[in-house]
Enzyme design. Structure first.
Site, mmCIF file in Angstrom:
data_model
loop_
_atom_site.group_PDB
_atom_site.id
_atom_site.type_symbol
_atom_site.label_atom_id
_atom_site.label_comp_id
_atom_site.label_asym_id
_atom_site.label_seq_id
_atom_site.Cartn_x
_atom_site.Cartn_y
_atom_site.Cartn_z
ATOM 1 N N TYR A 63 16.807 33.117 44.524
ATOM 2 C CA TYR A 63 17.563 32.525 43.478
ATOM 3 C C TYR A 63 17.688 31.120 42.976
ATOM 4 O O TYR A 63 18.190 29.850 43.581
ATOM 5 C CB TYR A 63 18.959 33.192 42.952
ATOM 6 C CG TYR A 63 19.204 34.766 43.673
ATOM 7 C CD1 TYR A 63 18.331 35.720 43.636
ATOM 8 C CD2 TYR A 63 20.539 35.139 43.995
ATOM 9 C CE1 TYR A 63 19.096 36.711 44.226
ATOM 10 C CE2 TYR A 63 21.119 36.126 44.826
ATOM 11 C CZ TYR A 63 19.850 37.199 44.108
ATOM 12 O OH TYR A 63 20.355 38.292 45.177
ATOM 13 N N SER B 156 23.742 46.035 41.424
ATOM 14 C CA SER B 156 23.687 46.223 40.367
ATOM 15 C C SER B 156 24.424 48.007 40.154
ATOM 16 O O SER B 156 24.143 48.478 39.756
ATOM 17 C CB SER B 156 22.181 46.564 40.616
ATOM 18 O OG SER B 156 21.158 45.955 39.791
ATOM 19 N N LEU C 161 26.342 50.121 32.217
ATOM 20 C CA LEU C 161 27.938 50.523 32.287
ATOM 21 C C LEU C 161 29.217 49.623 31.953
ATOM 22 O O LEU C 161 30.023 50.288 32.987
ATOM 23 C CB LEU C 161 27.671 51.183 34.150
ATOM 24 C CG LEU C 161 26.868 52.368 33.984
ATOM 25 C CD1 LEU C 161 27.048 52.707 35.777
ATOM 26 C CD2 LEU C 161 27.018 54.341 33.004
ATOM 27 N N LYS D 124 28.841 47.666 26.769
ATOM 28 C CA LYS D 124 28.019 47.139 25.272
ATOM 29 C C LYS D 124 26.913 47.586 24.740
ATOM 30 O O LYS D 124 26.177 47.136 23.913
ATOM 31 C CB LYS D 124 27.989 45.345 26.196
ATOM 32 C CG LYS D 124 26.758 45.459 27.155
ATOM 33 C CD LYS D 124 26.665 43.756 27.344
ATOM 34 C CE LYS D 124 27.783 43.573 28.515
ATOM 35 N NZ LYS D 124 27.864 42.138 29.040
HETATM 36 N N1 LIG Z 1 18.669 42.379 47.094
HETATM 37 C C1 LIG Z 1 18.249 43.076 46.107
HETATM 38 O O1 LIG Z 1 17.012 42.321 45.411
HETATM 39 C C2 LIG Z 1 19.132 42.299 44.786
HETATM 40 C C3 LIG Z 1 18.321 42.760 43.289
HETATM 41 C C4 LIG Z 1 19.553 42.411 41.750
HETATM 42 C C5 LIG Z 1 21.477 42.072 42.723
HETATM 43 N N2 LIG Z 1 21.490 41.663 44.063
HETATM 44 C C6 LIG Z 1 22.923 41.131 43.965
HETATM 45 O O2 LIG Z 1 24.178 41.985 43.469
HETATM 46 C C7 LIG Z 1 24.670 41.326 42.888
HETATM 47 C C8 LIG Z 1 24.810 41.991 41.700
HETATM 48 O O3 LIG Z 1 23.745 42.702 40.857
HETATM 49 P P1 LIG Z 1 23.308 42.607 38.835
HETATM 50 O O4 LIG Z 1 24.077 41.704 38.335
HETATM 51 O O5 LIG Z 1 22.074 43.538 39.253
HETATM 52 O O6 LIG Z 1 25.229 43.718 38.943
HETATM 53 P P2 LIG Z 1 26.301 44.436 38.033
HETATM 54 O O7 LIG Z 1 27.160 44.317 38.138
HETATM 55 O O8 LIG Z 1 24.820 45.844 37.431
HETATM 56 O O9 LIG Z 1 25.853 43.567 36.613
HETATM 57 C C9 LIG Z 1 26.023 42.742 36.015
HETATM 58 C C10 LIG Z 1 26.090 41.994 35.071
HETATM 59 O O10 LIG Z 1 26.806 43.286 34.016
HETATM 60 C C11 LIG Z 1 27.397 42.537 32.725
HETATM 61 N N3 LIG Z 1 28.824 42.247 33.241
HETATM 62 C C12 LIG Z 1 29.591 42.891 34.777
HETATM 63 N N4 LIG Z 1 30.462 43.335 34.457
HETATM 64 C C13 LIG Z 1 30.965 43.510 32.917
HETATM 65 C C14 LIG Z 1 32.026 43.232 32.354
HETATM 66 N N5 LIG Z 1 32.976 43.464 32.911
HETATM 67 N N6 LIG Z 1 32.277 43.900 30.972
HETATM 68 C C15 LIG Z 1 30.749 43.166 30.260
HETATM 69 N N7 LIG Z 1 29.782 43.169 31.149
HETATM 70 C C16 LIG Z 1 29.381 43.308 32.475
HETATM 71 C C17 LIG Z 1 26.682 40.892 32.978
HETATM 72 O O11 LIG Z 1 25.454 40.461 32.673
HETATM 73 P P3 LIG Z 1 25.586 40.586 30.607
HETATM 74 O O12 LIG Z 1 27.108 39.868 30.213
HETATM 75 O O13 LIG Z 1 24.595 39.355 30.782
HETATM 76 O O14 LIG Z 1 25.524 41.606 30.398
HETATM 77 C C18 LIG Z 1 27.308 40.798 34.825
HETATM 78 O O15 LIG Z 1 25.558 39.804 34.670
HETATM 79 C C19 LIG Z 1 23.662 39.478 42.035
HETATM 80 O O16 LIG Z 1 24.410 38.543 41.822
HETATM 81 C C20 LIG Z 1 23.376 39.231 43.790
HETATM 82 O O17 LIG Z 1 23.868 39.075 44.399
HETATM 83 C C21 LIG Z 1 20.645 42.024 44.183
#
Ligand SMILES: NC(=O)c1ccc[n+]([C@@H]2O[C@H](COP(=O)([O-])OP(=O)(O)OC[C@H]3O[C@@H](n4cnc5c(N)ncnc54)[C@H](OP(=O)(O)O)[C@@H]3O)[C@@H](O)[C@H]2O)c1
Length: 327
Positions: free
Chosen positions: A53, A214, A221, A224
């Protein structure tokens, strides 16, 4: 916040994990510090990061997120309060050996992570995905040496095929090594198949922790994204469109919205409460770009959905009938 047992280990982690992939990319260091401060205040003791990252961003480089976390821990004196997870595997430079899961790269990668994170140990060291060029015995050996040296407490895996994961468990047993104690795949109401088809039986049989990423589908979900309207302006939206834009997934989203209205809750909270109701999930990894998003998501731990609501969500997001139709 409740602390839960981490699979078969004696370690206890918060029932939600703080994801950090957005730090140094979507949000700057100052905002990242605020989010980590608040996460700790809210009772989150488990932070997930990766060495790579945020290499994908033109404005950033591999290792930037770990550096930010390292400076935060040093500034706040919080290392002892945290269960810190990081990952290795991705290319850290153009050098062909500065990637993968060879013993050589494991040693190189851990030194880089420890230095960027300004710590002498990692609680959970995960392979970011598997490496077909390296025998699993070599990877397990390299990671076990780190456990023997007290540099790593536990090892885990992410994005690995189920047969490879099980093979790694059997190899570890055969060779007297510590095994991968966790898996980190994607999971949410609109993307259930990977965990439910591939991993549930494995984690139940072998008592493995699942820390899904995710959980909100990268923002799908949350409310937005709406059927038939323009995409929101966020760097995640292209990926969200590619993965989640289908009538079936909007049907799921609209059911979540209906249940959220009934509880006077947010869409994201219902999506997370559904996930937290699953006994095979250890701790979903939440991403947040603001304190508001973080607080909103963390409040999901208090939201208890009725059995009938959970059934409705399970039914509308069912993937088995689609899967059977493909066979
Ligand atoms: N192992 C792997 O390959 C892998 C891959 C991906 C992630 N990860 C890990 O998993 C973590 C989470 O993944 P993810 O970022 O995909 O999770 P997610 O919770 O599905 O998506 C997070 C995104 O959703 C939006 N969001 C989150 N909460 C919100 C709310 N309450 N209201 C409105 N928008 C909201 C934000 O993006 P916007 O504001 O831009 O819309 C935020 O960056 C990462 O930080 C990382 O540590 C691991």
């Amino acid at each position: 916040m409740k602390k839960v047992k981490f699979g078969n280990t004696g370690m206890k982690v918060s029932e939600v994990t703080l994801g950090t992939m957005q730090m140094g990319w979507r949000i700057d260091e100052e905002q990242s510090f605020k989010i980590m401060d608040r996460a700790l205040e809210l009772g989150i003791n488990f932070f997930d990061t990766a060495d790579i990252y945020t290499r994908w961003s033109e404005l950033s480089y591999a290792g930037k997120t770990e550096e930010i976390i390292g400076r935060w821990m040093a500034d706040r004196g919080t290392r002892d309060d945290l269960i810190l997870a990081t990952k290795l595997r991705g290319p850290m430079s153009e050098d062909i050996n500065n990637r993968g899961l060879s013993r050589r790269h494991i040693n190189q990668a851990i030194n880089g992570s420890l230095s960027r994170l300004q710590t002498s140990w990692i609680d959970l060291y995960q392979i970011h995905s598997s490496d077909d060029d390296t025998p699993i015995e070599e990877t397990l050996h390299g990671m076990n040496l780190l456990i023997d040296d007290g540099i790593v407490n536990y090892i885990g895996a992410s994005n690995i095929l189920p047969w490879k994961f099980v093979e790694s468990l059997w190899k570890a047993q055969e060779l007297g090594y510590q095994r991968f104690e966790s898996i980190q795949p994607p999971y949410n109401l609109a993307r259930r198949m990977i965990i439910e088809l591939r991993y549930i039986d494995i984690v139940k049989k072998y008592n493995i922790a699942i820390i899904p990423y995710s959980p909100l589908g990268g923002g799908f979900l949350t409310g937005k994204y709406k059927r038939g309207t323009d995409m929101p302006d966020t760097p995640r939206s292209k990926g969200v469109e590619m993965r989640y834009y289908s009538d079936k997934k909007f049907d799921i989203l609209e059911k979540v919205e209906e249940i959220a209205k009934h509880h006077d809750a947010k869409i994201s909270q219902v999506a997370l409460a559904w996930m937290l109701s699953k006994d095979y999930i250890t701790s979903p990894i939440i991403g947040a770009n603001s304190i508001e998003q973080l607080e909103e998501n963390v409040a999901a731990v208090e939201l208890k959905l009725e059995k009938d609501e959970l059934d409705q969500l399970d039914d509308i997001s069912d993937w088995i009938s689609d899967y059977e139709a493909m066979r």
